[in-house]
Design a protein around this motif. Structure first.
Motif, short mmCIF file in Angstrom:
data_model
loop_
_atom_site.label_atom_id
_atom_site.label_comp_id
_atom_site.label_asym_id
_atom_site.label_seq_id
_atom_site.Cartn_x
_atom_site.Cartn_y
_atom_site.Cartn_z
N GLU A 39 0.84 -1.19 0.00
CA GLU A 39 0.00 0.00 0.00
C GLU A 39 0.88 1.24 0.00
O GLU A 39 1.95 1.25 0.60
CB GLU A 39 -0.93 0.00 1.21
N GLY A 40 0.43 2.27 -0.67
CA GLY A 40 1.22 3.49 -0.73
C GLY A 40 0.66 4.49 -1.72
O GLY A 40 0.80 5.71 -1.54
N HIS A 41 0.02 4.01 -2.76
CA HIS A 41 -0.61 4.93 -3.72
C HIS A 41 -1.89 5.51 -3.12
O HIS A 41 -2.62 4.83 -2.41
CB HIS A 41 -0.94 4.19 -5.02
N THR A 42 -2.13 6.76 -3.44
CA THR A 42 -3.32 7.45 -2.89
C THR A 42 -4.47 7.45 -3.88
O THR A 42 -5.50 8.06 -3.61
CB THR A 42 -2.96 8.89 -2.51
N ASN A 43 -4.28 6.79 -5.04
CA ASN A 43 -5.36 6.62 -6.00
C ASN A 43 -5.15 5.28 -6.69
O ASN A 43 -4.19 4.57 -6.40
CB ASN A 43 -5.38 7.78 -7.00
N ASN A 44 -6.04 4.95 -7.60
CA ASN A 44 -6.00 3.63 -8.21
C ASN A 44 -4.67 3.40 -8.95
O ASN A 44 -4.31 4.18 -9.83
CB ASN A 44 -7.14 3.46 -9.22
N PRO A 45 -3.94 2.33 -8.62
CA PRO A 45 -2.73 2.02 -9.40
C PRO A 45 -3.11 1.44 -10.76
O PRO A 45 -3.91 0.51 -10.86
CB PRO A 45 -2.00 0.99 -8.53
N SER A 46 -2.54 2.01 -11.83
CA SER A 46 -2.87 1.57 -13.19
C SER A 46 -2.07 0.34 -13.60
O SER A 46 -2.54 -0.45 -14.43
CB SER A 46 -2.58 2.71 -14.18
N PHE A 47 -0.86 0.20 -13.07
CA PHE A 47 -0.02 -0.94 -13.47
C PHE A 47 1.00 -1.23 -12.38
O PHE A 47 1.30 -0.38 -11.54
CB PHE A 47 0.70 -0.66 -14.79
N ALA A 48 1.52 -2.45 -12.41
CA ALA A 48 2.67 -2.85 -11.58
C ALA A 48 3.36 -3.98 -12.32
O ALA A 48 2.70 -4.94 -12.74
CB ALA A 48 2.25 -3.29 -10.20
N VAL A 49 4.68 -3.86 -12.52
CA VAL A 49 5.42 -4.86 -13.29
C VAL A 49 6.69 -5.25 -12.54
O VAL A 49 7.32 -4.43 -11.87
CB VAL A 49 5.79 -4.33 -14.70
N PHE A 50 7.07 -6.52 -12.68
CA PHE A 50 8.37 -7.00 -12.21
C PHE A 50 9.43 -6.56 -13.22
O PHE A 50 9.27 -6.73 -14.42
CB PHE A 50 8.39 -8.52 -12.11
N HIS A 51 10.54 -6.02 -12.72
CA HIS A 51 11.65 -5.71 -13.62
C HIS A 51 12.42 -6.99 -13.92
O HIS A 51 12.69 -7.78 -13.01
CB HIS A 51 12.58 -4.67 -13.00
N PRO A 52 12.79 -7.23 -15.19
CA PRO A 52 13.45 -8.51 -15.53
C PRO A 52 14.89 -8.61 -15.05
O PRO A 52 15.40 -9.72 -14.91
CB PRO A 52 13.39 -8.52 -17.07
N ASN A 53 15.57 -7.47 -14.81
CA ASN A 53 16.99 -7.53 -14.44
C ASN A 53 17.27 -7.06 -13.02
O ASN A 53 18.26 -7.47 -12.42
CB ASN A 53 17.81 -6.66 -15.40
N LEU A 54 16.43 -6.21 -12.49
CA LEU A 54 16.62 -5.66 -11.15
C LEU A 54 15.58 -6.23 -10.20
O LEU A 54 14.44 -6.51 -10.62
CB LEU A 54 16.51 -4.13 -11.17
N PRO A 55 15.90 -6.40 -8.92
CA PRO A 55 14.93 -6.96 -7.96
C PRO A 55 13.93 -5.91 -7.48
O PRO A 55 13.87 -5.57 -6.30
CB PRO A 55 15.84 -7.46 -6.82
N ILE A 56 13.17 -5.39 -8.44
CA ILE A 56 12.23 -4.32 -8.11
C ILE A 56 10.89 -4.55 -8.81
O ILE A 56 10.81 -5.29 -9.80
CB ILE A 56 12.77 -2.92 -8.50
N ILE A 57 9.88 -3.90 -8.28
CA ILE A 57 8.56 -3.81 -8.90
C ILE A 57 8.29 -2.33 -9.15
O ILE A 57 8.52 -1.49 -8.28
CB ILE A 57 7.47 -4.41 -8.00
N ILE A 58 7.83 -2.01 -10.35
CA ILE A 58 7.55 -0.62 -10.72
C ILE A 58 6.04 -0.47 -10.87
O ILE A 58 5.40 -1.24 -11.61
CB ILE A 58 8.25 -0.25 -12.04
N SER A 59 5.47 0.49 -10.17
CA SER A 59 4.02 0.72 -10.25
C SER A 59 3.75 2.17 -10.59
O SER A 59 4.54 3.07 -10.28
CB SER A 59 3.35 0.35 -8.92
N GLY A 60 2.62 2.41 -11.26
CA GLY A 60 2.18 3.76 -11.58
C GLY A 60 0.70 3.89 -11.28
O GLY A 60 -0.05 2.92 -11.36
#
Length: 836
Positions: free
Chosen positions: A224-245
């Motif tokens: 949790e952290g977004h203050t409105n509806n998250p449109s996307f979230a993806v696993f990065h293929p090379n880095l151990p991260i998830i990117i959300s918008g």
């Protein structure tokens, strides 16, 4: 998690609802709410192409690179396909009876999946003229997103506003299973790209992001952290991260291991709608209400370390892999060819590695990243020590190391225990960015480099220079200090430093000036580097592999791609490099050649002569070129085995006898150019007999004529004229005969070459007795060309001598009965021109 986030592209436009990176071109595809599709060059930021696709929103776009197409779905229910090179519309048809909200392209098959507000997913086969081959039904609301499983491309997942995520098989119209993913509609679903976890990430209108194990259908984590509806979230293929918008306008970066929020980015472009990942460059594109942004995460360089024996360790995400280059069986591959290497997984790291460092003896490997360090045993990969730190450096004895905890806090350890002394003198007085191991401890900050003695902690030397890296030689006497566009080679004199200490001289913050001497400054950029003895090998920003020895730099090989130096294995006489995907490449570099060059540059010719017999035969020509560059041409001539190089050196040294031997052994036509060069050089040293022989064998008749004229060789000129006439060099034959004063042969040559008018004029001046014969030839020639009237108007010289006294043009015009302008401007009418 510590890595850089750099903005590469920022372009304002209408609302961006879809985005996709091209896998090979530097292109980014965007679908806009106004119905247009744009293609940007994400390296330059330029808008490359624009397509007016529809008059209603384009909600989804994807490249089909193997066909040079892109496909777009829009709110007029149409699926359109364009050739992005020719702008040709390949196909357009109504795919659904409602908005097309999402689509995806199969990685290998000729299939496109589309999801729509009609609550169905359809599969289209472009090899079957875009026939619908399957309809997938089961969702009860708008389909928001579809994605193929990277581990099994025959399955895919869908996200829907009916709050579920469904898993499908391509061949079945019904879902394999359904997960109730969120309390409200699901906007996005993406697969974890690795093979170790059967995970999905989903986003929902309940403002959460969830991680799912799709085998057990259980929720692993809720973020949790977004203050409105998250449109996307993806696993990065090379880095151990998830990117959300999100529609809150932010892009968030989450740690995919701890699920902790690492970073929040905002570009003030209103709501974020779509995302695309450029998998080979750690670049992410995000589409917003007011434009598109491309950001680069971290760096492209792989994280690796190779010990002196050839054991290579590198990481992919947090998996640690190892291979041994010393065991390579085929080391005869051509320079620059990829070398197969057996790789095995030896463990994992608890932190995301940004640097790996072998201890000098190869027993330990330090992993640095995320503000921490862990020391592992190299063989068993067991945790030996750990702590907080942004930088790490080994001393030469492998028992001592330093840790940079912060810019102003430096700790020194011995035998894995912190030393009890005061540490490095003045370490807290300067803001240090990085530290470097070696015979003395190096550190760099803004505008300076500083070196400390490991044992005493005293300052050895402080140098004012903007550096970005420091590389110590294995001998401990030379160090390369690298700046942005050049590097400096310094020589470390420990005896000079110790003598100052023994004298009791107080060491200031500047250290001991005599401790370092500047050997050379080279204007070249250094990207990665290694020392082999006193030879500095490095790769440049221009993708060249160079080495520095003595006081000069030499190129081993250029490269088409970015390469990173692993190290050198003396038994193979090869330096090994890797690309960013850790494919291995080798280049020949003989250590004996380097030693020989070093001896020559130092002027130690006795040592060089001892090393010379040990040089590999295939390296002798390279050594000869080096000697020639040092103006040691006599020695280069002895060393080289290349006939062309021997010939060039012989000419430069005026050793024409050797040059003649080489020229006589060379086949045509290469011999001609060599004989010509010999002739030119022989003239400069007054060897006329050799010059004549060389010009004759080179067939250089012009040069031969000048030589024979200069020496007054009449017999030689007569032979030259005959040879030139035989070869068809008529102008040169005529000039030679004329120089000999032989008018009759000159006339005969002009007649023979169908130049009777010139022959007549020449004969009138130099051989009057030949005039009647030549004029008859001229007349016959005109008659054969159906110009009888002109032929009849030519007077015989015995009858009209004035023809030659007044000039043949004026007389000819008078005899023909009309005016002729000798300058070429005729007064004769077009109808009269043929008779005239």
């Amino acid at each position: 998690m510590l890595f850089d986030v750099n903005r590469k592209l920022f372009s304002r436009s209408d609302r961006v609802k879809g985005a996709d990176f091209h896998p090979t071109e530097t292109w980014l595809l965007t679908g806009l709410y106004n119905g247009s599709v744009n293609i940007y060059n994400h390296e330059t930021g330029a808008l490359v192409k624009t397509f007016e696709v529809s008059t209603v929103p384009v909600r989804c776009v994807k490249f089909i690179p193997r066909k040079n197409w892109f496909v777009a779905g829009s709110d007029d229910f149409q699926l359109r396909v364009f050739n992005y090179n020719t702008h040709e519309k390949v196909a357009a048809f109504e795919a659904h009876p409602d908005y097309i909200r999402c689509l995806t392209v199969h990685p290998t098959a000729s299939i496109v999946l589309t999801g729509s507000d009609d609550m169905t997913i359809k599969a289209w086969d472009w090899d079957k003229q875009w026939k619908c081959i399957q309809v997938y039904e089961g969702h009860t609301h708008y389909i928001m997103n579809i994605t193929f499983n990277p581990k099994d491309s025959n399955t895919f997942a869908s996200a829907c506003l009916d709050r579920t995520v469904k898993m499908w098989s391509l061949a079945s119209p019904t879902a394999n299973f359904t997960m109730d993913a969120h309390d409200k509609g699901v906007n996005y679903v993406d697969f974890y790209p690795g093979s170790d976890k059967p995970y999905l990430v989903t986003t929902g209108d309940d403002r959460t992001i969830k991680i799912w194990d799709y085998l057990s259908k259980s929720c692993v984590q809720t973020m949790e952290g977004h203050t409105n509806n998250p449109s996307f979230a993806v696993f990065h293929p090379n880095l151990p991260i998830i990117i959300s918008g999100s529609e809150d306008g932010t892009v968030k970066i989450w740690n995919s291991n701890t699920y902790r929020l690492e970073n929040t980015l905002s570009y003030a472009l209103e709501r974020a709608w779509c995302v695309s990942l450029r998998r080979d460059a750690n670049e992410v594109a995000v589409g917003f209400d007011e434009g598109i942004v491309v950001i680069k995460l971290g760096r492209d360089e792989p994280t690796y370390s190779m010990d002196p024996s050839g054991k290579l360790i590198y990481t992919k995400n947090q998996v640690v892999l190892s291979g041994n280059l010393a065991t390579l069986s085929d080391i005869s591959a051509a320079d620059g060819n990829r070398i197969p290497l057996s790789i095995k997984e030896i463990g994992t790291t608890e932190i995301f590695a940004t640097a790996l460092l072998h201890s000098p003896n190869g027993r330990f490997v330090t992993v640095v990243g995320d503000g921490e360090y862990i020391i592992y045993t190299a063989l068993a990969w067991r945790n030996k020590a750990f702590g907080s730190g942004t930088g790490f450096a080994w001393a030469g004895d492998s028992n001592t190391y330093a840790v940079l905890e912060s810019k102003v806090k430096l700790r020194v350890f011995k035998n894995f225990k912190e030393r009890g002394d005061a540490g490095m003198k003045g370490a807290g007085s300067w803001a240090v960015d990085a530290i470097y191991g070696g015979p003395v401890l190096g550190a760099r900050g803004k505008g300076f480099v500083i070196f400390w003695d490991w044992e005493s902690g005293e300052i050895v030397r402080r140098i004012d220079v903007d550096a970005k890296n420091i590389f110590w030689s294995t001998t401990g006497t030379l160090v390369a200090v690298v700046s942005d566009d050049s590097y400096y080679i310094l020589k470390f004199d420990r005896d000079a430093y110790n003598s100052k200490l023994e004298e009791g001289v107080e060491i200031t913050d500047e250290g001991v000036e005599e401790a370092f001497d500047v050997v050379a400054e080279i204007s070249d950029s250094v990207k990665t580097a290694k020392w082999i003895g006193d030879c500095f090998i490095y790769t440049t920003a221009g993708n060249r592999l160079n080495y520095f020895v003595g006081n000069e730099s030499y190129t081993i090989s250029p490269s088409d791609t970015s390469m990173f130096i692993l190290g050198y294995i003396p038994a193979h006489n090869r330096v090994y490099l890797a690309d960013k995907d850790m494919n291995i490449f080798g280049y020949s570099l003989s250590l004996s050649v380097v030693e020989y060059q070093t001896a020559v540059l130092r002027g130690d010719m006795d040592s060089a002569a001892e090393i010379l017999p040990t040089l590999p035969k295939e390296q002798l020509n390279k050594v000869a070129r080096f000697l020639e560059g040092r103006d040691l041409k006599e020695l280069a001539l002895q060393v080289t085995t290349d006939p062309d190089h021997q010939f060039d050196l012989s000419l430069q040294l005026d050793d024409l006898d050797t040059a003649v031997k080489i020229a006589r052994s060379v086949l045509e036509p290469e011999a001609e150019t060599k004989w010509k060069a010999i002739g030119d050089r022989a003239l400069t040293v007054w060897r006329f007999d050799l010059a004549r022989e060389a010009f004759e064998k080179a067939g250089d008749l012009s040069a031969l004529m000048l030589l024979l004229l200069s020496t007054g060789d009449r017999e030689g000129l007569q032979k030259l004229a005959a040879t030139a006439e035989k070869k068809g060099a008529n102008n040169l034959a005529f000039a030679t005969l004329f120089q000999l004063g032989d008018a009759k042969p000159c006339v005969d040559l002009l007649v023979k070459t169908n130049r009777a008018p010139e022959a007549a004029l020449f004969a009138r001046t130099y051989a009057p007795s030949e005039v009647p014969k030549v004029v008859d030839v001229w007349r016959d020639e005109l008659r054969t060309k159906n110009k009888g009237k002109i032929a009849g108007s030519i007077a015989h010289p015995s009858e009209h001598a004035e023809l030659f006294e007044e000039g043949w043009e004026e007389a000819l015009a008078r005899e023909a009965g009309g005016p002729v302008d000798v300058n070429g401007d005729s007064d004769i009418s077009p109808n009269e021109s043929e008779d005239a």
